[in-house]
Design an enzyme around this catalytic site. Structure first.
Site, PDB file in Angstrom:
ATOM      1  N   TYR A 120       8.598   5.874 -43.770  1.00 15.16           N
ATOM      2  CA  TYR A 120       9.060   4.936 -42.132  1.00 15.16           C
ATOM      3  C   TYR A 120      10.719   4.772 -42.599  1.00 15.16           C
ATOM      4  O   TYR A 120      11.292   4.488 -43.170  1.00 15.16           O
ATOM      5  CB  TYR A 120       8.480   4.124 -42.148  1.00 15.16           C
ATOM      6  CG  TYR A 120       9.451   3.754 -40.634  1.00 15.16           C
ATOM      7  CD1 TYR A 120       8.426   3.972 -39.163  1.00 15.16           C
ATOM      8  CD2 TYR A 120      10.172   2.500 -40.329  1.00 15.16           C
ATOM      9  CE1 TYR A 120       9.583   3.710 -37.614  1.00 15.16           C
ATOM     10  CE2 TYR A 120      11.044   2.112 -38.810  1.00 15.16           C
ATOM     11  CZ  TYR A 120      10.107   2.887 -37.979  1.00 15.16           C
ATOM     12  OH  TYR A 120      10.334   2.347 -37.285  1.00 15.16           O
ATOM     13  N   ASP A 201      16.489   5.416 -49.509  1.00 17.42           N
ATOM     14  CA  ASP A 201      16.174   4.386 -48.053  1.00 17.42           C
ATOM     15  C   ASP A 201      15.796   2.692 -49.000  1.00 17.42           C
ATOM     16  O   ASP A 201      14.822   2.949 -49.532  1.00 17.42           O
ATOM     17  CB  ASP A 201      15.274   4.563 -47.198  1.00 17.42           C
ATOM     18  CG  ASP A 201      15.366   4.357 -46.120  1.00 17.42           C
ATOM     19  OD1 ASP A 201      14.992   2.748 -45.743  1.00 17.42           O
ATOM     20  OD2 ASP A 201      14.354   4.422 -45.198  1.00 17.42           O
ATOM     21  N   LYS A 228      18.787  -3.853 -42.032  1.00 20.55           N
ATOM     22  CA  LYS A 228      17.869  -5.761 -41.849  1.00 20.55           C
ATOM     23  C   LYS A 228      18.814  -6.823 -42.528  1.00 20.55           C
ATOM     24  O   LYS A 228      19.744  -7.462 -42.085  1.00 20.55           O
ATOM     25  CB  LYS A 228      16.735  -5.565 -42.666  1.00 20.55           C
ATOM     26  CG  LYS A 228      15.559  -4.410 -42.202  1.00 20.55           C
ATOM     27  CD  LYS A 228      14.536  -4.512 -42.346  1.00 20.55           C
ATOM     28  CE  LYS A 228      13.195  -2.981 -42.009  1.00 20.55           C
ATOM     29  NZ  LYS A 228      12.824  -3.448 -40.818  1.00 20.55           N
TER      30      LYS A 228
HETATM   31  N1  PMP Z   1      14.188   2.269 -43.313  1.00 24.27           N
HETATM   32  C1  PMP Z   1      13.182   1.880 -43.658  1.00 24.27           C
HETATM   33  C2  PMP Z   1      12.718   1.378 -44.791  1.00 24.27           C
HETATM   34  C3  PMP Z   1      12.518   0.772 -42.494  1.00 24.27           C
HETATM   35  O1  PMP Z   1      11.311  -0.133 -43.803  1.00 24.27           O
HETATM   36  C4  PMP Z   1      13.377   0.299 -41.041  1.00 24.27           C
HETATM   37  C5  PMP Z   1      12.634  -0.426 -40.294  1.00 24.27           C
HETATM   38  N2  PMP Z   1      11.508  -1.179 -40.830  1.00 24.27           N
HETATM   39  C6  PMP Z   1      14.154   1.894 -41.027  1.00 24.27           C
HETATM   40  C7  PMP Z   1      14.482   2.397 -42.030  1.00 24.27           C
HETATM   41  C8  PMP Z   1      14.627   1.148 -39.218  1.00 24.27           C
HETATM   42  O2  PMP Z   1      15.096   0.154 -39.285  1.00 24.27           O
HETATM   43  P1  PMP Z   1      15.146  -0.174 -38.506  1.00 24.27           P
HETATM   44  O3  PMP Z   1      14.988  -0.688 -37.362  1.00 24.27           O
HETATM   45  O4  PMP Z   1      17.040  -1.147 -38.502  1.00 24.27           O
HETATM   46  O5  PMP Z   1      16.249   0.926 -37.553  1.00 24.27           O
END
Ligand code: PMP
Length: 387
Positions: A120, A201, A228
C-alpha cells in the site's frame, strides 16, 4: 450507534480524543490502539504540539511565501534520516510516493516500476491482491514480498525498463509484515548494480527508530518517502534522498523540474511537525514505545501457543499485526482471507473498550503504557479462551 453485530459494518463516529483515549458520539470511551494508522503517534492533543499550532495560528496560516517553520522541519528530517540529504514537502504519503516514482522515471528516462504484492503506497498506489484499476497507468512489475532471489531476478530481467523499485521496509496494510533484512539488502544490491533507483516508503516505518528502518537496517535507499506523524498529526507528506536526485528540483537550474503545491509548506503542519520531532519524539521515547510493542507481541504469541490456537502477532516495535494463523506471515498470501474471526474479535475488543484496526492493525502511541498493553493482551486472551 457504536455497537453493531458481527457482519455489519462497524462505523464509529469519534467525537473527541485525549492522550490515548477516544470517545464516540454515544459517549463510549476506548483506549486507542489504532493511532490513526500511525499518524497518531503523539496521541491526541499532545500539549507541546497543540501549543505549537496555537502559536503558529496567531501569526496567520496562509502566508503565500516560505515560512519560518519549513526550514526547521527540513533540517530535523535530514538530520534524522541517514539517506535523506535534501527533502521536499507535499500533502500526503500518496503524493510523496507519486512524486518519488515520477522523479525516478524523469531522471532515468525509464518508465517501469517494481512493486511488491500486498503493498500500500497510497490511495492510488494499491497492490493488494492485484493492481488497483485506480493506479496511474505506469508499467508495473509485481514481485513477491520477502522473496529475495525472485526480486533480484526481476530487477535483472527488467533492468532496461525499470526506473525504480518501491518497497515498504515493513508492509503495513498487508498485515504488518517485516521485510527480511536479507530481502531488503538484495534489493539494494540488485538496484545499485543495474542503475535502478531504490525507494523506501517509510510512511509507516519512519517511527521505528529516529531514522526509520533505513537506520535500523543500515541500508541507504536512493529516495525515501514520509508522511503521517512527521507532520505532527496534520495532513503531510515528504520525499527526499540523494542530493544529486533531489537537486533536480533546484529552481535556479535551467532544466529544473517543477514541483508546485499550494499547501506544500502549510504553516500549521510545519509548526506541528517541528515541535514533534524536536521536542517530543526522542530516541528514548521511541525505544520505550517499541518495547511496549514487543511486550504486546510476546504476550499475544505466548497466549496463542499456550492455548494451541491458530493465532499470531506480527510486526516490529510499535507496529503490531494480529492474524488468525499460526504463521509465519511473510507476505500477503500468508494472511488468512476469512474475515469472520477477525471481525468478531474486533467487536469483542470494542466491547472491552479497546479500539484498533479491524483488519488486525495496531499502531501504538506515546501516551500508552504497560497497564494499557497488559489490558489489551488480557482482553484478547479472554477471546482466545472462547475460540
Ligand atoms: N505508504 C504507506 C506505507 C502507507 O501506509 C500509507 C497510508 N496508510 C501511504 C503510503 C499513504 O499515505 P497517505 O494516506 O498520507 O496518502
Amino acid at each position: 450507534m457504536a455497537r453493531l453485530r458481527a457482519g455489519q459494518l462497524t462505523v464509529m463516529l469519534i467525537v473527541r480524543g485525549e492522550g490515548a483515549r477516544i470517545t464516540d458520539a454515544d459517549g463510549h470511551e476506548y483506549v486507542d490502539f489504532l493511532g490513526e494508522y500511525t499518524a497518531g503517534l503523539y496521541g491526541h492533543s499532545h500539549p507541546v504540539i497543540v501549543e505549537a499550532i496555537r502559536e503558529a495560528l496567531a501569526d496567520g496560516i496562509v502566508l503565500g511565501a516560505p515560512n519560518r517553520y519549513e526550514t526547521l522541519l527540513a533540517e530535523a528530517v535530514c538530520a534524522r534520516f541517514p539517506a535523506i540529504d535534501l527533502v521536499r514537502f507535499c500533502n500526503s504519503g500518496t503524493e510523496a510516493n507519486l512524486l518519488a516514482v515520477s522523479l525516478s522515471r524523469a531522471v532515468t528516462g525509464r518508465s517501469g516500476v517494481l512493486v511488491f504484492a500486498g503493498a500500500y503506497h497510497g490511495g492510488i498506489l494499491l497492490f493488494a491482491h492485484g493492481i488497483s484499476p485506480l493506479n496511474p497507468p505506469f508499467q508495473w512489475v509485481v514481485g513477491e514480498y520477502n522473496d529475495a532471489a525472485g526480486a533480484a531476478r526481476l530487477v535483472r530481467e527488467h533492468a532496461h525498463e525499470l526506473a525504480a523499485v518501491i518497497v515498504e521496509p515493513l508492509q503495513g496494510a498487508a498485515g504488518v509484515i517485516p521485510g527480511d533484512p536479507a530481502f531488503l539488502r538484495a534489493l539494494r544490491e540488485a538496484t545499485a548494480s543495474h542503475g535502478v533507483l531504490l525507494i523506501f516508503d517509510e510512511v509507516m516505518t519512519s517511527r521505528l527508530s529516529t531514522g526509520g528502518m533505513q537506520q535500523v537496517l543500515g541500508i541507504d535507499p536512493d529516495l525515501t518517502t514520509l508522511a503521517k506523524f512527521v507532520g505532527g498529526g496534520l495532513s503531510f507528506g515528504a520525499f527526499g534522498g540523494r542530493a544529486d536526485l533531489m537537486s533536480r528540483f533546484d529552481p535556479s537550474r535551467p532544466d529544473a523540474l517543477q514541483h508546485g503545491g499550494t499547501f506544500n509548506n502549510d504553516v500549521l503542519t510545519m509548526a506541528a511537525g517541528v515541535a514533534g520531532l524536536t521536542r517530543v519524539l526522542t530516541d528514548a521515547e521511541i525505544t520505550r514505545l517499541n518495547g511496549l510493542g514487543d511486550r504486546l507481541r510476546d504476550r499475544l504469541n505466548g497466549f496463542a501457543v499456550e492455548r494451541g490456537i491458530e493465532f499470531c502477532a506480527t510486526g516490529y516495535g510499535s507496529l503490531v499485526g494480529i492474524h488468525f494463523t499460526r504463521g509465519p506471515v511473510r507476505n500477503e498470501h500468508d494472511v488468512p482471507e476469512s474475515a469472520e474471526l477477525r471481525g468478531i474479535l474486533h467487536l469483542h475488543m470494542l466491547e472491552r473498550g479497546f479500539s484498533y484496526g479491524r483488519r488486525g492493525f495496531i499502531a501504538l502511541s506515546l501516551p500508552l503504557g504497560e497497564p494499557e498493553i497488559d489490558g489489551f493482551a488480557a482482553a484478547v486472551d479472554e477471546f482466545l479462551a472462547t475460540v
